[in-house]
Write an enzyme that holds these catalytic residues in place. Structure first.
Site: not given
Ligand code: B3K
Ligand code: ZN
Length: 880
Positions: A268, A270, A304
């Protein structure tokens, strides 16, 4: 795609951006054959940059540039450079407006980065560097801007048009088209940008914040999924309340949206106010989702949501700081899960993941610190080290400071850095400033890679009643790092008397009766702790609640482990003692003849467990699971997979044969009646009965076969239906297995998430998932190369969980994996790079395996036009 060797980026070379963007005005015109993106940037020179005459450098990837205008004047060809991965304008004033028009083709975007199409809808994924696939932009997290986004599309095909922030305008256009404009008042980095356009149903709910503001909550899903939203929506409300109560964090926009998409590279994302989820991490119903899936969904929804503060309001200065938001947010979601369910089980799950997979990462060629010093492709650094070890590091700070000081520290961090892009060091400093504690040495946890090893020895001076515990710490070398310094390690211990009662831990020199548990703070390479006033030699209970992400070596006897298994007041260590005992027994059988004796006390211990009426059932369910093959491999020097598999199988069969009646009783005792519930007790009960069923079918028990068939037919939930299917698939009842698989598929063929379960049950089974069967699963009409979930549920599960089949000594499993990686590398490099993981630790395996794994890696290395993602993993794995 790579044309040259990819560049290595170094933390030490970080420079502040030369230009800042205050405002971004985007207009998307969405069509079936592409999309036009008009972007107007309000830019000014960064007063903190020393490079005053620098050209304006904007990142870009796979874009067709249509025009560039500066302060309203269209630039001609000589006034800018349109390179493969950048747009450079050599001469710009101190403040200006830049208008860039690009054309992109979301319908052909198989990398799933930037703007792409999934099941007919448009959606985005911009972290880490996907925004540059949408338009030219300074795509780095320390450039934070306010975004206004207008989306135009055909009204009947895309009635729902979403972006970040609040909707401010909407209306109809000519030719059946319409538009919606969104405005996000919070400055954000481009990686948090999101856009969705599709024919989606809207599920509505609301949440009143602690200050009385009413927030609209919305979920957008394809119509067929309308009945699978309730659980996630409830989890969202629980998360919002929890973050207010535990961290004092209130939601800030007027609307919070969640969208489910089928094709997604990870779980997912955020994006500010508009979280986008992989369908499998958000959609659930009793009939289609297992207990594990419900728990995963709750944790990811929370994760998230929590990012809204830990990640969005306060973000990362650069991608080396990724754990600033990920480690902290995983810690927060795991505290939340512990509060919602069973804290002990939660801790066991965290520790198992860490010990099985993160320790393996730390000991392999991709090992890196929680704050890496360099990378080639940032997508490869969304790792267990950044996430899970990062969370353990924050947990240690929490435990060192205590609940109250930690909260003061997090309040200070959010207040001091709201609206900023900062570093892990800023986080630690806020904790220090709020608590007055010096975390200087503790910072090494962020800098040094590898898993610390604690070697513990002890002696008892009976005459003096003194017990000495000596603890030595060492940190193995990792790529690019040797001769590391001792770290600051909180080491929680207890001592037990022979009657099972906790003994006081009174350090020499202390006057009073000591506490029953102590957190010893290790800072030197070696410490000796002397406990006095002990009436007898105690049994030590070490690293309680897994107080640090370290390996502990202590020469436990089987007698001591059996004792801790039934007496340790620390639930985590009770489980751990059982695991250590089972590991010891299995290891002693590796390479032995099939008739070698299995430790009889292990059977007795499992019998007592099965009959223990007092024990928390959730803990019992965990204690009954034998250590996984992956963990056993991780613990061995040079793994002989077939021998490990056989030894574990032997123990499993032996336990099942000797405990048949107890297992049948356990099954009957845990037969659910009444409504399906998701309480820890009900989850434990389902886990116990399905474990019992699995073990009994493993030994071909016909009474259990009848029970499994009945459960498979009549289950009112997916945990039980899948539990029965899994037991049948892993049995030798080949005909029943085939029939059950067919019935299951017919029943759920329209539901992609259940079809993924159906794939993975087969791909993980050494009976139903040998290589020829895996190849035929990939020919199945429901298999889809473009869908990451399908690839993961067949190829990923085979290579990651069906270890005996994947490590077939003939090497075909490795060849197969190399073939799939090469195939995927062109269409989706991120997923391809993840799939390489089961080849990277080739040095860990016994000779016959390792040489063939290396050959498979070399085959990938030699593929023409290898992506940066796969290049980095393969080259680091093959490096000397
Ligand atoms: N921040 C995103 C992950 C993004 C990955 C990009 N390759 C999901 C998370 O850790 O909440
Ligand atoms: Zn994250």
């Amino acid at each position: 795609m790579r044309t040259n060797q990819p560049q290595t980026i170094y933390l030490s070379e970080y420079k502040v951006p030369e230009y800042l963007v205050d405002h971004v005005d985007l207009c998307f015109e969405l069509f079936e054959d592409g999309a036009r993106v008009r972007s107007t940037l309000t830019v000014r020179r960064n007063p903190e940059s020393t490079d005053t005459g620098a050209p304006l450098h904007l990142h870009g990837d796979s874009l067709t540039l249509e025009s560039v205008a500066l302060d309203g004047r269209v630039l001609n060809a000589g006034e800018f450079e349109d390179a493969e991965d950048a747009l450079v304008v050599p001469s710009v004033p101190a403040q200006f407006e830049l208008q860039v028009v690009t054309w992109i083709e979301p319908q052909n975007n198989t990398r799933l980065e930037g703007l792409y199409k999934s099941s007919g809808m448009f959606c985005t994924q911009c972290e880490a560097e996907g925004f540059r696939c949408i338009t030219f932009y300074p795509d780095r997290p320390d450039v934070m801007a306010r975004f206004r986004t207008r989306i135009e599309a055909d009204k009947s095909a895309y009635p729902v048009l979403l972006s970040n922030g609040n909707p401010v305008e909407q209306g109809d256009l000519e030719q059946g088209r319409h538009f919606v404009t969104w405005e996000d008042p919070f400055p954000k980095p481009a990686y948090l940008f999101a856009l969705v356009a599709g024919d989606l149903v809207e599920k509505k709910d609301a949440f009143t914040t602690c200050s009385g503001r009413q927030i609209d909550l919305r979920m957008y899903v394809e119509p067929r999924n309308a009945s699978k939203c309730d659980f996630a929506m409830d989890a969202l409300k629980r998360s919002m309340r929890w973050d207010e109560e535990v961290y004092g964090r209130e939601y800030d926009l007027d609307i919070f949206m969640i969208v489910a998409v089928d094709d997604f590279n990870m779980g997912a994302m955020e994006n500010k106010g508009l979280n986008i989820f992989n369908s499998s991490c958000v959609l659930a119903s009793q009939e289609t989702a297992t207990d594990a899936a419900f728990q995963r969904i709750e944790a990811i929804v929370a994760h998230e949501y929590f990012h809204n503060w830990s990640g969005n309001r306060v973000t990362c200065r650069d991608w080396f700081q990724l754990s600033l938001k990920e480690g902290f947010t995983v810690f927060r979601d795991s505290q939340f899960s512990a509060d919602m369910g069973s804290p002990t089980v939660n801790r066991i799950d965290n520790a198992s993941l860490l010990r099985t997979a993160q320790f393996a990462e730390d000991a392999g060629p991709m090992a890196h610190p929680v704050r890496p010093a360099s990378y080639m492709e940032i997508s490869n650094f969304y790792t267990l080290t950044i996430y899970e070890k990062g969370a353990e590091v924050v947990r240690m700070i929490h435990n060192l400071l205590g609940e109250e000081m930690f909260r003061k520290g997090s309040d200070l961090y959010f207040e001091r850095h709201d609206g900023q892009a900062v570093t892990t060091d800023d986080f630690v400093r806020a904790m220090e400033d709020a608590s007055g504690r010096d975390l200087g040495q503790f910072r090494l946890w962020y800098e040094q890679a590898g898993t610390p090893v604690l070697t513990v020895t002890d002696e008892f001076d009976e005459a003096a009643g003194v017990y000495r515990l000596t603890v030595r710490q060492s940190l193995p070398d990792t790529p690019g790092q040797t001769n590391k310094k001792p770290q600051h390690i909180p080491f929680a211990v207890g001592l037990l008397g022979s009657d099972g009662q906790p003994l006081p831990l009174q350090l020499s020199g202390e006057q009073r009766d000591g506490p029953r548990e102590r957190v010893l703070e290790l800072t030197e390479a070696e410490h000796c702790f002397e406990f006095q006033g002990l009436p007898e030699r105690p049994v030590p209970s070490l690293l309680r609640d897994f107080s640090a992400p370290v390996r502990v070596h202590y020469p436990w006897t089987r007698e001591q482990l059996l004792f801790l298994m039934s007496h340790d007041p620390d639930g985590f260590n009770r489980w751990d003692a059982g695991q250590r005992l089972a590991v010891d027994v299995i290891q002693s059988l590796v390479g032995q003849s099939p008739s070698a004796e299995v430790e009889p006390r292990l059977v007795d211990a499992y019998r007592s467990l099965l009959q223990d009426g007092e024990l928390d059932q959730a803990l019992m369910a965990k204690m009954l699971q034998l250590p996984s093959e992956a963990y056993l491999i991780e613990l061995s020097e040079r793994a002989d997979v077939a021998a490990i598999h056989q030894a574990r199988e032997r123990v499993l069969r032996h336990l099942a044969e000797n405990l048949r009646n107890e297992l049948l009783d356990c099954y009957q005792r845990n037969l659910g009646s009444g409504d399906y519930e998701l309480t820890p007790e009900a989850i434990a009960s389902r886990s116990l009965r399905n474990t019992a069923l699995g073990w009994l079918l493993h030994i071909g028990d016909t009474e259990a076969l009848a029970l499994a068939e009945a459960q498979f037919e009549s289950a009112d939930n997916m945990t039980d239906r899948l539990g029965a299917l899994r037991a049948l698939v892993n049995s030798d009842f080949a005909e029943v297995r085939a029939g059950a698989l067919e019935t299951f598929y017919k029943r759920f063929s329209e539901d992609p998430q259940v079809v993924e379960l159906w794939f993975s049950v087969q791909a993980s089974s050494d009976r139903a998932g040998q290589l020829p069967q895996i190849r035929s699963l990939m020919e199945h009409p429901a298999f889809d190369w473009k869908n990451p979930n399908k690839v993961r549920s067949v190829v990923g599960v085979f290579a990651g969980q069906n270890l005996a089949a994947y490590h077939n000594p003939d090497g075909t499993g490795y060849e197969f994996l190399a073939e799939q990686v090469c195939r995927l590398d062109d269409s989706n490099p991120q997923i391809a790079a993840r799939l390489v993981a089961p080849l990277t630790r080739w040095r860990k395996f016994a000779a016959g395996y390792s040489s063939q794994m290396k050959t498979a890696l070399e085959r990938i290395r030699d593929k023409a036009g290898l992506s940066n993602d796969v290049y980095e993993v393969v080259h680091k794995s093959l490096a000397d």
